[in-house]
Design an enzyme around this catalytic site. Structure first.
Site, PDB file in Angstrom:
ATOM      1  CB  SER A   1      34.258  47.876  30.335  1.00 24.07           C
ATOM      2  OG  SER A   1      33.658  47.100  29.314  1.00 24.07           O
TER       3      SER A   1
ATOM      4  CE1 TYR B   1      29.376  49.331  32.146  1.00 24.98           C
ATOM      5  CE2 TYR B   1      30.382  48.559  30.114  1.00 24.98           C
ATOM      6  CZ  TYR B   1      30.243  48.481  31.488  1.00 24.98           C
ATOM      7  OH  TYR B   1      30.970  47.562  32.191  1.00 24.98           O
TER       8      TYR B   1
END
Length: 251
Positions: free
Chosen positions: A144, A158
């Protein structure tokens, strides 16, 4: 150079979001698939949809929780064998609902770190055993843009988990450098999926646009890909050098 054809693709986290989108996109490109996720009912529905749209394709589905390393070690080679082997493995399964550290959400953050890091590690172990045995393959690790810098709030654990995946993928790439085994790290930006609920920001694209960019990037087999390339490659470069107070306001 990209391999001319990766016919048999194994995809984790395939029951929804980017995983289901990639399954549809690769089936439309004539590929055979192994699809795994925790929700077997959704996978079964997806399989029926794909076979109806693309007669002649082979689609194997199976229930798999990547948090169970023993299950991963058993299920991955078994389902790959049902397809007659695997040419590309996309480690996509993950969760995303983290929170600021020290705000009473330790269990949630631990779950994100466990699934995204240890779960992906388990699938990479299984995939690389297959590729090492057959002497070729393409491993794709879905990271990501949130991995580029430490970020506040819902992107905290995350982003950290995805940063770990960047390092893991590069370590695997270093091990097999110069062999017919390719390793690609993909860093999606803001794509409108369930995993990004509450964390969508500027430049968010719809799922169809994100899946098209992601599939195209995977097919090129680069070392690292930002998805969509514009604006996330230049944005990622900017994120790396912004002072933390400025970065905090932006994210």
């Amino acid at each position: 150079m990209p391999h001319p054809l990766r016919q048999r693709i194994f995809l984790t986290g395939a029951s929804a979001g980017l995983g289901a989108g990639m399954a549809r996109a690769f089936a439309a490109r004539g590929r055979d698939l192994v699809l795994v996720a925790r929700r077997l009912d959704r996978l079964t529905e997806l399989r029926e949809e794909l076979l109806a749209r693309h007669p002649g394709r082979r689609v194997v589905v199976g229930e798999l929780d990547v948090d169970d390393p023993d299950a991963v070690a058993e299920v991955v080679p078994r389902l790959a064998g049902e397809l007659g082997g695997v040419d590309r493995f996309i480690a996509n399964a993950g969760i995303g609902e983290s929170a600021s550290i020290g705000t009473g959400h330790a269990a949630r953050n631990r779950a994100v770190l466990a699934t995204n890091v240890l779960g992906t590690h388990a699938t990479c172990e299984a995939a690389m055993e297959l590729f090492r045995a057959q002497g070729a393959g393409h491993l794709v690790v879905i990271s990501s843009v949130a991995s580029v810098r430490g970020m506040a709030g819902s992107r905290s654990a995350y982003g950290a988990s995805k940063a770990a995946l960047n390092s893991l993928a590069e370590s695997i790439r270093a091990d097999v450098l110069g062999t017919p085994i390719a390793v690609t790290t993909v860093l999606p930006g803001f794509i409108a999926t369930d995993i990004n609920t509450g964390r969508r920001g500027p430049f968010t694209v719809d799922l169809a646009t994100g899946v098209a960019a992601l599939t195209a990037a995977v097919e090129r087999e680069p070392v690292r890909a930002y998805v969509p390339e514009w604006p996330w490659r230049p944005v990622s470069a900017l994120l790396r050098v912004l002072p933390l107070p400025v970065l905090r306001r932006l994210t």
